[in-house]
Motif scaffolding. Structure first.
Motif, PDB file in Angstrom:
ATOM      1  N   ARG A 116       0.829  -1.210   0.000  1.00  0.00           N
ATOM      2  CA  ARG A 116       0.000   0.000   0.000  1.00  0.00           C
ATOM      3  C   ARG A 116       0.864   1.261   0.000  1.00  0.00           C
ATOM      4  NH1 ARG A 116      -2.977  -2.973   3.824  1.00  0.00           N
ATOM      5  NH2 ARG A 116      -2.079  -1.728   5.520  1.00  0.00           N
ATOM      6  N   ASP A 117       1.932   1.237   0.807  1.00  0.00           N
ATOM      7  CA  ASP A 117       2.815   2.403   0.859  1.00  0.00           C
ATOM      8  C   ASP A 117       3.464   2.654  -0.506  1.00  0.00           C
ATOM      9  OD1 ASP A 117       2.214   2.711   3.496  1.00  0.00           O
ATOM     10  OD2 ASP A 117       4.032   1.745   4.250  1.00  0.00           O
ATOM     11  N   GLU A 177       0.829   3.959  -2.856  1.00  0.00           N
ATOM     12  CA  GLU A 177       0.529   5.367  -2.557  1.00  0.00           C
ATOM     13  C   GLU A 177       1.642   6.280  -3.071  1.00  0.00           C
ATOM     14  OE1 GLU A 177      -0.089   5.636   1.600  1.00  0.00           O
ATOM     15  OE2 GLU A 177      -2.003   4.563   1.586  1.00  0.00           O
ATOM     16  N   SER A 194       1.296   9.012  -5.861  1.00  0.00           N
ATOM     17  CA  SER A 194       1.682  10.397  -5.586  1.00  0.00           C
ATOM     18  C   SER A 194       2.654  10.914  -6.645  1.00  0.00           C
ATOM     19  CB  SER A 194       2.320  10.494  -4.197  1.00  0.00           C
ATOM     20  OG  SER A 194       2.820  11.774  -3.956  1.00  0.00           O
TER      21      SER A 194
END
Length: 814
Positions: free
Chosen positions: A439-440, A443, A447
């Motif tokens: 998930r990081d 993300e 971004s």
């Protein structure tokens, strides 16, 4: 507690039935019984008082129990139960010396302690020696009969007992052979067994299910001491390897591990003292439970204080520890192995349950460190991913390809890191940490993707803004019929170029068609917005543009040269042309025409503003509709309107007001020029002068001197005319011209005289070849020269800035 100095022995239970807890703990430590596991045996001896039990044990096992002194009389020597370790026998063998039965010290009826001690001996012993006199065999009321009844009765109180070896030691054997004594003894034993009341479950159970019966005979110690010692030495050999299969203590079903012997014996005696039935299997479980808990607690405490664990626990708070999983697994394995080694002989079910509890406690202690390592691992992998991803993008790799490659590579590295962190004893799932890292990463990719797309969009928007703003401004500044078609062409060309490049740049982001189309459409809208914004901006300055255009066309000719109003120019036509051009600019700026739709704005403005005067003159009596009295244009939506009809009318009124002065000035200049150019008198006056001045003219012809004077006067007057710029001074009116000439006249005349004087004082030899002699001076404008003469002209400037010409007279060669 009484303890022998020469051999390791202690009183286990005193004469009052008190268990010596402290004494047995010291005893077990001294003999190191806890290290024996199941490799030990317990032997106990029963028999009548003063039957030589202690003497037999001392000779048989090398112990140092207190023996009766025959010279002091026959009395009770052993009180309670004593415990000692047999010397030189393998495996470790413990021997218990029980207080003798049928002693006068306790009395005839006090058999409670005898039964309790007998039950205790049967519960803890593998081998029970029953010491009896040879002459008591076959007697109905012999001392061994009550003892055997006691043994068999208490045996019934043991639930599921193990098979114990009963060794009958016949003391002071007579001449009767053992072969004859043994059958009689076994028959007596069987009778006693049959006569003892049994529980319903054991009514038909034979004696052999409970006991292995052995019979040995020994000579008298007092009469045949040497023979006695030889027989005891032979018997001693039977106790070596007694726990091996087939040995005297070969039945190991109910044995308690050596480390639990103290606690087990204490609990057995407690149950016996409370006069309860002794459930040995349940007791075994209870002992296992207590001892396994103690071992578990000890091992947990050892793990907590382990130096390696403490260092790891502290280190993982700050950084990732390489080989963390293997290091922790090794420490846990050592701890659990030590538990297994100490608890291996206890009940398997209890041992396994306590081991599981210990393992859970250890893992619960370790888990925070494990989670910290995972956090460091995830954080480190994420940081490296960001760095590598940024490097790949800077290297020109496609966004989607770089994202997939970096994500795949670093997720594999995380899995490898997890393999290094995983603890063998734990079945912990790292899926949550992996999902969190995924998930990081997602993300971060999203971004960066958004930032890159924004940066890319901004870049192309900037390029479009640069490519459209200045050209659109220039086109609107030179507004004409082809302005908006040119703007549309420019917009289409630049937009198509930007869209093509932008589409190629977006291909590296691997986005779906719908999203890509939206972004491309957004860029198209932006380009259109740039044009519209620039048009609105220019519309806000339309009045300035109109005035600039009017000034340019009105004040300059077709060659862009400033106009000189000489009187020949048609100011009305020039004004109409300039205003028409300015109106053209206003009509172009009135609305946005990017969709190539026809409108009648120009016609409406021309009809309402340029032709309004003509219409007013021809239709003075008719009230007409004002087409500019509206806030919208026909066929033009309000969103495309830049200047409303009402605003156009207002702007035109203001434009005419601010440009009227220029037209007025031009007309004034033209009229003044005409007046200055009409200096000659009328023709009739000239004719009158000729008729009336005929006589004077003839006089001049007859006398040439007058003609020379007049000529010189003409030259002087001409010089003053030029230097004073009389025509220019009177251009702005008669009075201003007279005032100006009055202030300039005297300085100009003085300046001319001064220059003439200076010219006259120059030596004639300045140019001897060209001027050999002096000649009369004349004035000539412009400094003309020919082959025979030359002249020079110099500029003379008066105090008020008026420039005069200085003429030098020509010289003629001699």
């Amino acid at each position: 507690m009484a303890k022998s100095a020469e051999s390791c022995s202690t009183q286990l239970i005193d004469g009052d039935g008190n268990f010596n807890v402290e004494g047995i703990e010291h005893f077990i430590k001294d003999v190191k019984l806890g290290e024996c596991g199941l490799s030990y045996a317990v032997v106990s001896i029963m028999g009548p008082q003063s039957s030589g039990k202690s003497t037999l044990l001392n000779h048989l096992f090398g112990t140092n129990f207190r023996e009766m002194d025959a010279f002091k009389g026959r009395s009770q020597t052993t009180k309670g139960i004593w415990l000692a370790r047999c010397a030189g026998i393998d495996p470790c063998t413990l021997v218990m010396d029980l207080e003798g039965t049928d002693g006068r010290e306790r009395g005839e009826d006090d058999t409670a302690f005898e039964k309790q001690s007998a039950l205790f001996a049967l519960a803890v012993s593998d081998i029970v020696l029953i010491n009896m006199w040879c002459h008591d065999i076959g007697r109905e009321q012999a001392a061994n009969k009550p003892l055997l009844k006691t043994v068999f009765q208490v045996m019934m109180r043991l639930f599921s007992p193990r098979k114990t070896t009963l060794m009958f030691v016949i003391r002071d054997k007579t001449r009767t052979p053992l072969e004859n004594l043994e059958p009689v003894l076994r028959e007596d034993i069987q009778k006693i067994w049959d006569s003892v009341p049994k529980p319903e479950a054991h009514k038909e159970t034979p004696l052999s299910e409970f006991f292995n019966v052995e019979v040995v005979a020994l000579s008298s110690f007092e009469e045949k001491e040497e023979q006695f010692k030889e027989q005891v030495a032979s018997l001693r050999q039977r106790f070596f390897h007694s726990i091996a299969p087939g040995g005297l203590a070969g039945d190991r079903r109910g044995v308690v591990p050596a480390s639990g012997f103290s606690f087990s014996a204490q609990q057995i005696w407690k149950v016996i003292k409370e006069n309860k039935d002794l459930d040995l299997p349940a007791h075994k479980v209870m002992v296992a439970t207590v001892r396994c808990e103690e071992i578990s607690y000890e091992k947990f405490a050892c793990f907590v204080s382990n130096e390696d664990w403490c260092q790891l626990q502290e280190a993982v708070q700050f950084s990732l520890i390489s080989g963390f999983g293997k290091k922790i697994s090794s420490i846990l394995h050592t701890c659990l192995s030590e538990y297994d080694a100490e608890a291996i002989y206890f009940d398997e079910g209890v041992r396994s349950a306590k081991r599981k509890q210990l393992e859970e406690k250890l893992l619960q202690l370790v888990q925070p460190a494990f989670q910290s390592v995972l956090v460091h691992l995830r954080s480190g992998i994420l940081d490296k991913f960001k760095e590598e991803f940024e490097k790949a993008l800077n290297g020109g790799e496609g966004f989607s390809l770089a994202a997939r490659d970096c994500t795949s590579r670093y997720m594999v590295k995380f899995d490898e890191g997890c393999a290094d962190v995983i603890i063998e004893q734990a079945n912990w799932d790292t899926t949550k940490a992996r999902d969190k890292l995924q998930r990081d990463i997602d993300e971060h990719v999203a971004s960066v993707r958004a930032a890159k797309l924004s940066e890319l969009t901004t870049s192309y928007q900037s390029k479009l803004n640069e490519a459209l703003s200045a050209p659109v401004e220039a086109l609107l500044d030179g507004a004409k019929d082809g302005t908006w078609p040119a703007i549309r062409e420019l917009l289409q060309r630049e937009t198509e170029s930007a869209i093509s490049a932008f589409s190629s740049a977006l291909s590296g982001f691997d986005m779906d068609g719908e999203t890509k189309d939206k972004m491309l459409a957004s860029l198209v809208d932006y380009a259109r917005g740039v044009v519209e914004a620039k048009a609105r901006e220019e519309a806000g300055r339309v009045l300035i543009r109109m005035k600039d255009r009017f000034t340019m066309l009105f004040s300059h000719d077709s060659d862009s040269m400033p106009r000189v109003w000489t009187g020949k120019e048609d100011i009305r036509a020039i004004t109409k042309l300039a205003r028409s051009s300015s109106l053209k600019l206003l009509s172009v700026m009135a609305a946005i025409r990017l969709d190539d739709e026809a409108d009648n704005i120009e016609h409406t403005l021309s009809l309402a503003l340029l032709n309004s005067a003509n219409n007013a003159n021809t239709n003075k009596s008719i009230t007409t509709y004002d087409p500019l009295a509206s806030s919208t244009w026909e066929k033009v939506p309000s969103s495309k309107t830049l200047i409303t009809p009402v605003k156009c009318k207002s702007l035109w009124r203001q434009f005419k007001t601010e440009t009227e002065y220029s037209v007025t000035q031009a007309i004034s200049a033209q009229e003044a020029n005409k007046r200055n150019n009409n200096w000659l008198p009328p023709p009739w006056a000239i004719l009158a002068l000729i008729i009336l001045g005929f006589n004077e003219f003839m006089t001049l012809l007859r006398n040439p001197l007058y003609l020379g004077v007049i000529f010189v006067g003409f030259l002087l007057m001409k010089a003053l005319w030029v230097q004073l710029d009389i025509s220019g001074e009177f251009r702005n009116g008669a009075l201003p011209g007279l005032i100006s000439l009055s202030s300039k006249f005297l300085p100009t005349v003085m300046n001319l005289l001064k220059r003439l004087a200076e010219e006259g004082q120059k030596p004639a030899t300045d140019d001897p070849q060209r001027n050999p002699g002096l000649a009369p001076k004349t004035f000539q404008r412009g400094g003309s020269s020919n082959s025979d003469s030359s002249s020079s002209t110099s500029a003379v400037t008066s105090e008020n800035g008026t420039e005069y010409s200085n003429y030098s007279s020509p010289t003629k060669e001699d």
